[in-house]
Design a protein around this motif. Sequence first.
Motif, short mmCIF file in Angstrom:
data_model
loop_
_atom_site.label_atom_id
_atom_site.label_comp_id
_atom_site.label_asym_id
_atom_site.label_seq_id
_atom_site.Cartn_x
_atom_site.Cartn_y
_atom_site.Cartn_z
N ARG A 266 0.81 -1.22 0.00
CA ARG A 266 0.00 0.00 0.00
C ARG A 266 0.84 1.27 0.00
NH1 ARG A 266 -2.36 -0.52 6.24
NH2 ARG A 266 -0.33 -0.72 7.26
N TRP A 267 2.14 1.13 0.26
CA TRP A 267 3.04 2.28 0.35
C TRP A 267 3.74 2.55 -0.99
CZ3 TRP A 267 3.71 5.27 4.75
CH2 TRP A 267 3.24 4.76 5.95
N HIS A 268 4.21 3.79 -1.12
CA HIS A 268 5.24 4.13 -2.11
C HIS A 268 6.56 4.19 -1.34
CE1 HIS A 268 2.45 5.14 -5.34
NE2 HIS A 268 1.73 5.80 -4.45
N ILE A 269 7.55 3.41 -1.77
CA ILE A 269 8.84 3.38 -1.08
C ILE A 269 9.87 4.04 -1.99
CG2 ILE A 269 10.61 1.90 -0.04
CD1 ILE A 269 8.41 -0.26 0.27
N PHE A 270 10.58 5.03 -1.45
CA PHE A 270 11.57 5.76 -2.22
C PHE A 270 12.96 5.58 -1.61
CE2 PHE A 270 7.57 7.92 -2.93
CZ PHE A 270 7.58 8.15 -4.30
N LEU A 271 13.89 5.13 -2.41
CA LEU A 271 15.31 5.21 -2.03
C LEU A 271 15.83 6.46 -2.72
CD1 LEU A 271 17.54 3.83 -0.42
CD2 LEU A 271 18.16 2.57 -2.47
N ASP A 272 15.78 7.56 -1.98
CA ASP A 272 16.04 8.88 -2.57
C ASP A 272 17.52 9.22 -2.43
OD1 ASP A 272 15.64 11.29 -3.79
OD2 ASP A 272 14.93 12.30 -1.97
N SER A 273 18.33 8.50 -3.19
CA SER A 273 19.78 8.69 -3.10
C SER A 273 20.43 8.05 -4.32
CB SER A 273 20.32 8.05 -1.82
OG SER A 273 21.73 7.95 -1.86
N PRO A 274 20.93 8.86 -5.25
CA PRO A 274 21.65 8.27 -6.39
C PRO A 274 22.81 7.39 -5.93
CG PRO A 274 21.21 10.59 -6.78
CD PRO A 274 20.84 10.32 -5.35
N MET A 275 23.45 7.80 -4.84
CA MET A 275 24.57 7.02 -4.32
C MET A 275 24.10 5.66 -3.83
SD MET A 275 27.51 8.10 -1.58
CE MET A 275 26.36 8.66 -0.34
N ALA A 276 23.01 5.63 -3.07
CA ALA A 276 22.50 4.36 -2.56
C ALA A 276 22.11 3.43 -3.69
CB ALA A 276 21.32 4.61 -1.63
N SER A 277 21.60 3.97 -4.79
CA SER A 277 21.25 3.14 -5.93
C SER A 277 22.49 2.47 -6.51
CB SER A 277 20.57 3.99 -7.01
OG SER A 277 19.42 4.63 -6.50
N LYS A 278 23.58 3.18 -6.58
CA LYS A 278 24.84 2.60 -7.05
C LYS A 278 25.36 1.56 -6.07
CE LYS A 278 26.14 6.91 -9.38
NZ LYS A 278 27.03 8.09 -9.34
N VAL A 279 25.18 1.82 -4.78
CA VAL A 279 25.63 0.88 -3.76
C VAL A 279 24.88 -0.44 -3.87
CG1 VAL A 279 25.65 0.46 -1.26
CG2 VAL A 279 26.44 2.65 -2.17
N VAL A 280 23.59 -0.38 -4.19
CA VAL A 280 22.80 -1.60 -4.38
C VAL A 280 23.46 -2.49 -5.43
CG1 VAL A 280 20.64 -2.46 -5.37
CG2 VAL A 280 20.59 -0.77 -3.53
N SER A 281 23.97 -1.90 -6.50
CA SER A 281 24.64 -2.67 -7.55
C SER A 281 25.89 -3.36 -7.02
CB SER A 281 25.02 -1.76 -8.72
OG SER A 281 23.86 -1.19 -9.31
N VAL A 282 26.62 -2.69 -6.13
CA VAL A 282 27.81 -3.30 -5.53
C VAL A 282 27.41 -4.48 -4.66
CG1 VAL A 282 29.80 -2.93 -4.03
CG2 VAL A 282 29.11 -1.14 -5.62
N TYR A 283 26.35 -4.31 -3.87
CA TYR A 283 25.86 -5.42 -3.05
C TYR A 283 25.52 -6.62 -3.92
CZ TYR A 283 25.52 -3.45 1.68
OH TYR A 283 25.81 -2.96 2.93
N GLU A 284 24.86 -6.39 -5.04
CA GLU A 284 24.48 -7.50 -5.91
C GLU A 284 25.70 -8.19 -6.50
OE1 GLU A 284 20.06 -6.45 -7.52
OE2 GLU A 284 21.70 -5.38 -8.50
#
Length: 462
Positions: A266-284
């Motif tokens: 029911r929520w909209h979830i925002f990861l509002d950080s270009p840096m965090a988005s890049k970090v997700v790729s490193v985790y993967e």
Amino acid sequence: MRVHFHGAAGEVTGSLHEVEAAGRRVLLDCGMIQGSPEAERRNAEAFPFEPTALDALVVSHAHIDHIGRVPLLVKRGFRAPIYAQHATADLMPIMLMDAASISEGDAERHNRYRRAGEPEAQPLFTREDVAAAMALVRPLSYDARTEVLPGIDIAFREAGHILGSSSVEVWADGRKLVFSGDLGPKGTPILRDPADIDRADLVLMESTYGDRLHRDRADTIRELGDILDTAWREGGNVLIPAFAVGRSQELLYWFARHWDEWNLSRWHIFLDSPMASKVVSVYERHADLFDEDARRVWRGKPDPFRLPNLHFTQSREESMAINRIERGAIVIAGSGMANAGRILHHFRHRLDRRQTHVVFVGYQAEGTLGRRLVDGAKWVRIHGNDVRVNAQRHTVGGLSAHTDQRGLMAWYGTISGSGDASHPPLALVHGEDRAREALAGEIGETFGVHATLGRPGLVLDV
């Protein structure tokens, strides 16, 4: 072997420790000082050593308070190898490029509005300095003892704090130094537990939460679910200041694990950080470092990094558009201590509303906006504007990336000393004095070891 204490010695940020051994000089960490504007101005001061005289730099992990002055070190003449665990080496350019961009932007804004006769501001370092620093990085794997200089070996051990975080073992001159880095709690989602260390002649150990015990994680997760449910019923939004590395990924993990239970669709979830988005790729890319529980979650549905209602906001315009959503938004944004970054814009728009819920999931250093909010401030200043704080505030300590007093003592307690000593000499760093003094007292009572409190200028022989 000799240790010089320079930074994070009486405070939590600015990790900086120098080791003399085998006729060489090795720096452990080169972190940024964070907190009040006065504290952060110290970053531009001269280093308490000559950068060109160093023979190597070893970094424990990629948080800015441990690597944030590495480009400045290079800018001032350092040209030796930089050793980091592989995942840390992948995270470093993301973190440092972001820091350089912020510094360049701050200098540009200052110069645009500076008064006549006022000196022109210079960034602490630039993106070119970051590129020069990254050219010196030499990645190493966990548990691989490596000779980094003649007569000096190091090994990285899992610290369980963030992806790639390490405790560092240093062998030289027939002695062994152990630097804890930042230690995570056992059972932290995604990450493996901190590794046990078998022996040392001196231990440098962090003490961030040396004076407290964290809540049980299960209770914490229930609390987080209750906060989300209350915020939904009250028709508000949830704002979560979180570091781009560590807490952001853990929150998404818990959202995936409790997707149905918390009715998160029911929520909209925002990861509002270009840096965090890049970090997700490193985790993967480094999923081989995940613990077994995380691997099970990733094999299930939904994938924590691909939740169906998860939005990765890149542009400033996308971030600003979030503030048009009156209810039903969960916003995870940096910085984790709310002293910079996009979270400030959301605070400016939402702190005055009773139905806003602010959730703090990490340590808030002295002098930061996050600390003032945690301490109950009624008014705060954001971007030159005074903002009334009516929002509901929650400190969810059980999600901390740092272990607590019990965890610190357990980690230290596994390390044997030299000769007949049951436990090695200990120096406490990376903690405020209240926390360090409490931890030192408990360690003295439990292990019979008098812990030294590191101070800038203190020198210890190993």
